[in-house]
Design a protein around this motif. Structure first.
Motif, PDB file in Angstrom:
ATOM      1  N   ASP A 315       7.627 -43.968  12.284  1.00 29.61           N
ATOM      2  CA  ASP A 315       6.500 -44.644  11.641  1.00 29.61           C
ATOM      3  C   ASP A 315       5.497 -43.694  10.993  1.00 29.61           C
ATOM      4  O   ASP A 315       4.776 -44.088  10.089  1.00 29.61           O
ATOM      5  N   ASN A 316       5.414 -42.456  11.473  1.00 30.66           N
ATOM      6  CA  ASN A 316       4.356 -41.574  10.945  1.00 30.66           C
ATOM      7  C   ASN A 316       4.890 -40.206  10.506  1.00 30.66           C
ATOM      8  O   ASN A 316       4.215 -39.199  10.648  1.00 30.66           O
ATOM      9  N   LEU A 317       6.120 -40.194   9.997  1.00 30.38           N
ATOM     10  CA  LEU A 317       6.661 -38.943   9.444  1.00 30.38           C
ATOM     11  C   LEU A 317       7.055 -39.148   7.982  1.00 30.38           C
ATOM     12  O   LEU A 317       7.840 -40.048   7.663  1.00 30.38           O
ATOM     13  N   PHE A 318       6.502 -38.286   7.119  1.00 30.69           N
ATOM     14  CA  PHE A 318       6.804 -38.331   5.693  1.00 30.69           C
ATOM     15  C   PHE A 318       7.492 -37.038   5.284  1.00 30.69           C
ATOM     16  O   PHE A 318       7.391 -36.022   5.993  1.00 30.69           O
ATOM     17  N   VAL A 319       8.203 -37.070   4.168  1.00 29.28           N
ATOM     18  CA  VAL A 319       8.920 -35.876   3.724  1.00 29.28           C
ATOM     19  C   VAL A 319       8.725 -35.664   2.231  1.00 29.28           C
ATOM     20  O   VAL A 319       8.460 -36.605   1.485  1.00 29.28           O
ATOM     21  N   ALA A 344       0.981 -40.658   3.373  1.00 31.94           N
ATOM     22  CA  ALA A 344       0.709 -40.269   4.762  1.00 31.94           C
ATOM     23  C   ALA A 344      -0.685 -40.748   5.159  1.00 31.94           C
ATOM     24  O   ALA A 344      -0.886 -41.298   6.247  1.00 31.94           O
ATOM     25  N   VAL A 345      -1.650 -40.558   4.258  1.00 28.06           N
ATOM     26  CA  VAL A 345      -3.019 -40.977   4.563  1.00 28.06           C
ATOM     27  C   VAL A 345      -3.101 -42.501   4.644  1.00 28.06           C
ATOM     28  O   VAL A 345      -3.735 -43.064   5.542  1.00 28.06           O
ATOM     29  N   GLY A 350      -3.322 -47.435   8.210  1.00 28.95           N
ATOM     30  CA  GLY A 350      -2.690 -48.751   8.391  1.00 28.95           C
ATOM     31  C   GLY A 350      -2.603 -49.549   7.105  1.00 28.95           C
ATOM     32  O   GLY A 350      -2.447 -50.762   7.126  1.00 28.95           O
ATOM     33  N   LEU A 351      -2.712 -48.885   5.956  1.00 25.06           N
ATOM     34  CA  LEU A 351      -2.622 -49.580   4.658  1.00 25.06           C
ATOM     35  C   LEU A 351      -1.161 -49.668   4.201  1.00 25.06           C
ATOM     36  O   LEU A 351      -0.309 -48.897   4.652  1.00 25.06           O
TER      37      LEU A 351
END
Lengths: 425, 332
Positions: A315-319, A344-345, A350-351
Motif C-alpha cells: 500500500d505504501n511503496l512506490f517505484v 507517494a505524497v 489518503g488521497l
C-alpha cells in the motif's frame, strides 16, 4: 509526513524533489557517496522523443532537473546515427549541481548507508533497516534502487564485474526492497530469452585519445569512425540495454560522444583491438574500469507496478526508474520518479492517486510499458523516448513534437500547466 | 525483521567452502539455489565470484598438521595449560577473537579431534596457549602426547556476538567468566585493551578459590573481581555476584558484556544483565558441539527462537536471540 526514498539515482532525486515540492519531509538513503547513480556516466538527454518528454515535464512544472542538465550541457543539438537534437551534459559537474539543489530544497540525504530489509505491518512497510541494523520509520517509501548488478548477477548473466560507477565492492550490493517486502521481482529478457541486458556504453579517458579526436569531440560533441571490418560484431547489439543505440551503424562504426569523457557507444571493446584504430593508440577506459571485457547487467529486478507507480500488493511503496520497468535513460527515470514522488505524497494523505494523461508522451510511456511487459515479447523490448519501439509509437501517435510552444499549449489545454508545482500538504 | 546472519569464514581464504559447493552457503543467495543476488549480509566480497573463479569448487579446506609440543602444565589433576609451537601463519591467524583449533594426538583417528579455544597466540615466537579441562575420551587421549600434537585450523567462531566486540572502541566492557571458559575471554580482553577499552572482569572462584586466568587478565591491565557466582542448591546466581554486577553497572558505562561459561550460565547471566539494563549487547563463549568445523557434520546445529537453524561452528548469531527470555520468567 515522512517520505523515504531508497536509492539516489536520477529517479530517486526526481522522486525526492517532487515529494518535497508537494510538502513532505523527505529522506534519501543512498548506498554510495554520490547521487545520480548511472547518471554520473550517462549524459545524453533530449535526443529524439526525449526532447518532447523534457519539454512536457517543464510545462508540467516538473522540469527542475532538466533545467540543471541543460545548464550543465557541453553540447546542444548534436546529431549522431539515428539521433537528432541531443544535449550532452557534462558528467563531471552535474552531480555536485544536483546535490546542491536538493540540499537547497531542504531534502535530507544519508550517504553510504545501504537499506537491506523492511519491517512490514500487513500490506504496509513500517520501516526499513540499514546494513548495521538501524531501523528508520517512514509513512511512504519510494524504491529507486534500479535494476543493475550486483556482482553475482553481472557474473551469472554477463562477463563478470566490470567495476562500474555503482561500485558494489566498495559500498555493498543493491538489494531489491520490494522483494524484501514480499513482492517477486520481474526480469527483462534478451532475444534468446535469457535474463537481463548489458549496459550499452562505456567511457574512455578523453586525454588518452589523439589530439585530433579530442579537438573534434570538443568542437562537435561527436566523432564517428568506421570499425575495422574484422571487428564488426552485430551479435553484441542483441545483448544491449539501449535498443535505441542497437542500430547497425553502432556495430559498424565507433561512435564517440563528448560528455566530459569520451562516451563510446558500445557495451565493451577489447583494449588491444581498440588501440589498433588510429587515434586510439593510447586509449584507456574510465567507466567501467574493465570496459575492455564487460559492462554491468540490468533489468533483473523490476517491481510489478500500476500506472500510478505504486507497487502492486504493497500500500505504501512506490517505484521509479529502472526499478519500475524496462525503461532506458535519465529522462525516463526523471519522468517515472517524479510521478512516484507525487503519488507517494497523495498516498500518504489518503488521497486518490493520479495517472498522467496518455495524450502526453510522459503518460503514454508509463502505461504502454506496463501493458507491453505482460507478454514475453514485451519483456524483450526496452522503452525509451529516444528510439526503438516506443519512439516509433510516439511518431505514429503524433506524440513526437519538437515545437516547444506547441507542447506548452498542449499541456495548458489539459489544464495541467505547472501541475507538479502544487503543494498538496 | 532484520536478520543478523554472519558466517565467520565468509571472505576468508577458506571461502567458498563445501557448503557453497552443495548450494548451502550461509551468506550468498546465488550459492543457496537462487538465481539472483540478494546480499542481505554482504561481507565485502562476492562469494559467488570467488566460487566461479575457483572453477566452481570450494577452496581447499583446513587439514591436520603436526606441530611441536612446547609444554603441558598441570594446574590441577583435570586442568592443563598446553603450549604448542606452530608456524607463523597459524600464529597470526589464531591471534584473533574467537580463535580455536581442532586438536588430537598424532596417529589417533579423526574422531578424537576436539575443538579448543586459543587463550594466547604469540606472533613473535609462534607459540599458542590453550587451557584444557580433562573431561572424557578425547581430552584424556591428548594427555598421552609426548613431543608432538596434531592441529587443524585456524577457526574463528569460538565466540558469538563478535560484531559487538570488534566494534567496541574507547568504551567499557564487563566480562564474567568461570572455569576453562575464561580462556577465550583472555584473547577478547587482549584485543579490547588494544582498542583503548576499559575491561572489567569478574571471575568465579570455583574449586581453586581463584581462576587460572586471573594473572593473564591482570597482566593485560584489567580490573579483576573474584566471587562465587553460582548457588548450586538451585543453580541460580548467588546474591554476592548479583550485588557486584549491580555495583559495577552503576559505576561504569558498559556497552557490551561477555559471558564465559556453559550455556546454562549464559542463560542465567544474560537474563540477569537484561533485567538490569536492556541496552547492553552480548557476547558469549561458543559452547556448540563441534566435530568437523566446516558446517557439514551437523553436530553444532542449534535452533534460534524463530526456528532458524544455525551452524554453530562457523555461523555467528546474536546471543540475545538465543539466550534472552523477553518475558523475564527465567529463575535467575
Amino acid at each position: 509526513m515522512m517520505v523515504i526514498v531508497i536509492g539516489g539515482g536520477w529517479a530517486g532525486c526526481a522522486a525526492a524533489l517532487q515529494a518535497k515540492k508537494c510538502g513532505a519531509e523527505v529522506l534519501i538513503i543512498e548506498k554510495t557517496d554520490m547521487l545520480l547513480g548511472l547518471g554520473n556516466v550517462g549524459g545524453i538527454i533530449r535526443n529524439n522523443g526525449r526532447w518532447t518528454a523534457a519539454e512536457e515535464m517543464i510545462a508540467l512544472g516538473g522540469g527542475d532537473l532538466f533545467e540543471i542538465a541543460d545548464r550543465c550541457a557541453r553540447h546542444k543539438n548534436v546529431e549522431f546515427p539515428g539521433h537528432k537534437h541531443a544535449t550532452l551534459y557534462d558528467v563531471n559537474i552535474i552531480e555536485a549541481e544536483v546535490r546542491k539543489y536538493l540540499y537547497s530544497m531542504g531534502i535530507n540525504i544519508m550517504f553510504e548507508n545501504r537499506v537491506v530489509d523492511v519491517e512490514m505491518e500487513g500490506r504496509r512497510i513500517k520501516s526499513v533497516y540499514l546494513h548495521d541494523g538501524t531501523e528508520i520509520e517512514g509513512d511512504v517509501f519510494i524504491e529507486t534502487t534500479g535494476s543493475t548488478g550486483p556482482i553475482g548477477n553481472c557474473l551469472r548473466y554477463g562477463n563478470g564485474c566490470s567495476m562500474c560507477i555503482l561500485r558494489c565492492p566498495s559500498y555493498g550490493p543493491r538489494i531489491s526492497i520490494s522483494m524484501r517486502a514480499g513482492v517477486e521481482d520481474l526480469q527483462g529478457l534478451r532475444g534468446d530469452e535469457s535474463f537481463g541486458a548489458m549496459s550499452g556504453s562505456c567511457k574512455l579517458e578523453k586525454d588518452s585519445l589523439s589530439k585530433e579526436l579530442q579537438e573534434q569531440l570538443d568542437k562537435d560533441g561527436v566523432v564517428v569512425i568506421p570499425v575495422p571490418k574484422e571487428d564488426i560484431n552485430l551479435d553484441k547489439l542483441k545483448n544491449k540495454v539501449c535498443q535505441q543505440y542497437a542500430l547497425k551503424e553502432f556495430a559498424e562504426n565507433i561512435v564517440l560522444l563528448d560528455t566530459g569523457h569520451a562516451k563510446l557507444m558500445t557495451s565493451y571493446y577489447p583494449l588491444e583491438k581498440l588501440r589498433k584504430i588510429p587515434g586510439f593508440e593510447r586509449a584507456r577506459f574510465i567507466d567501467p574500469y574493465s570496459g575492455g571485457k564487460a559492462n554491468s547487467i540490468r533489468y533483473l529486478s523490476m517491481a510489478p507496478r500500476d500506472n500510478h507507480m505504486k507497487v502492486v500488493g504493497i500500500d505504501n511503496l512506490f517505484v521509479g526508474g529502472e526499478k519500475s520497468g524496462l525503461f532506458v535513460g535519465h529522462t525516463e527515470a526523471i519522468v517515472t520518479g517524479t510521478l512516484a514522488g507525487y503519488n507517494a505524497v497523495r498516498a500518504g494523505l489518503g488521497l486518490n492517486l493520479v495517472e498522467l494523461p496518455t495524450s502526453l508522451a510522459v503518460g503514454d510511456i508509463i502505461k504502454f510499458e506496463n501493458e507491453s511487459k505482460q507478454t514475453i515479447e514485451g519483456l524483450k523490448q526496452r522503452y525509451t523516448f529516444a528510439g526503438a519501439v516506443y519512439f516509433e509509437r510516439m511518431k505514429e501517435l503524433n506524440l513526437y513534437i519538437t515545437d516547444v510552444d506547441k507542447i506548452r499549449k498542449k499541456v495548458e489545454g489539459l489544464f495541467l500547466k505547472d501541475f507538479f508545482k502544487n503543494k498538496i500538504i | 525483521m532484520f536478520k543478523f546472519v554472519d558466517c565467520i569464514d565468509a571472505g576468508t581464504e577458506y571461502c567458498p567452502c563445501y557448503l557453497a559447493e552443495k548450494g548451502e552457503c550461509i551468506i550468498c543467495s546465488q550459492l543457496k539455489g537462487r538465481a539472483f543476488c540478494d546480499c542481505l549480509n554482504w561481507k565485502g566480497t562476492c562469494i559467488f565470484q570467488e566460487y566461479t573463479w575457483n572453477n566452481n569448487k570450494a577452496k581447499k579446506a583446513r587439514d591436520f598438521k603436526e606441530y611441536v609440543l612446547k609444554s603441558i602444565n598441570f594446574l590441577r589433576d583435570d586442568l592443563i595449560i598446553m603450549e604448542v609451537f606452530v608456524n607463523p601463519y597459524l600464529a597470526k591467524q589464531l591471534n584473533n577473537i574467537g580463535s580455536y583449533v581442532f586438536l588430537k594426538k598424532p596417529q589417533s583417528p579423526h574422531c578424537f579431534a576436539m575443538p579448543v579455544s586459543i587463550m594466547k597466540s604469540n606472533i613473535k615466537n609462534n607459540v599458542i596457549t590453550m587451557a584444557i579441562k580433562i573431561l572424557g575420551v578425547k581430552t584424556k587421549d591428548i594427555l598421552d602426547c609426548k613431543e608432538k600434537v596434531e592441529i587443524k585450523g585456524p577457526y574463528w567462531n569460538g565466540v558469538q556476538g563478535q560484531i559487538f566486540l570488534k566494534n567496541l572502541k574507547n568504551s567499557e566492557i564487563l566480562i564474567s567468566a568461570r572455569g576453562v571458559a575464561a580462556s577465550p575471554c583472555v584473547m577478547v580482553a587482549n584485543k579490547l585493551k588494544k582498542h583503548n577499552n576499559n575491561v572489567i572482569v569478574i571471575l568465579d572462584k570455583g574449586r581453586s578459590n581463584e581462576n587460572f586466568a586471573k594473572k593473564e587478565f591482570l597482566d593485560l591491565g584489567c580490573k579483576v573481581y573474584d566471587v562465587n557466582m553460582i548457588d548450586y542448591s538451585n543453580y541460580t546466581l548467588k546474591d554476592e555476584f548479583k550485588k557486584l554486577i549491580n555495583e559495577l553497572m552503576r559505576k561504569h558505562d558498559f556497552k557490551v558484556t561477555m559471558s564465559g561459561g556453559s550455556d546454562e550460565f549464559h542463560r542465567l547471566y544474560l537474563n540477569y544483565i537484561y533485567s538490569v539494563n536492556k541496552n547492553l549487547n552480548f557476547a558469549t563463549v561458543n559452547n556448540a558441539l563441534m566435530t568437523c568445523g566446516e558446517g557439514v557434520c551437523g553436530s553444532c546445529h542449534l535452533k534460534l527462537c524463530n526456528g532458524q537453524v544455525i551452524r554453530g561452528c562457523k555461523q555467528q548469531y546474536n546471543p540475545a536471540e538465543v539466550f534472552i527470555n523477553i518475558k523475564g520468567d527465567v529463575n535467575i
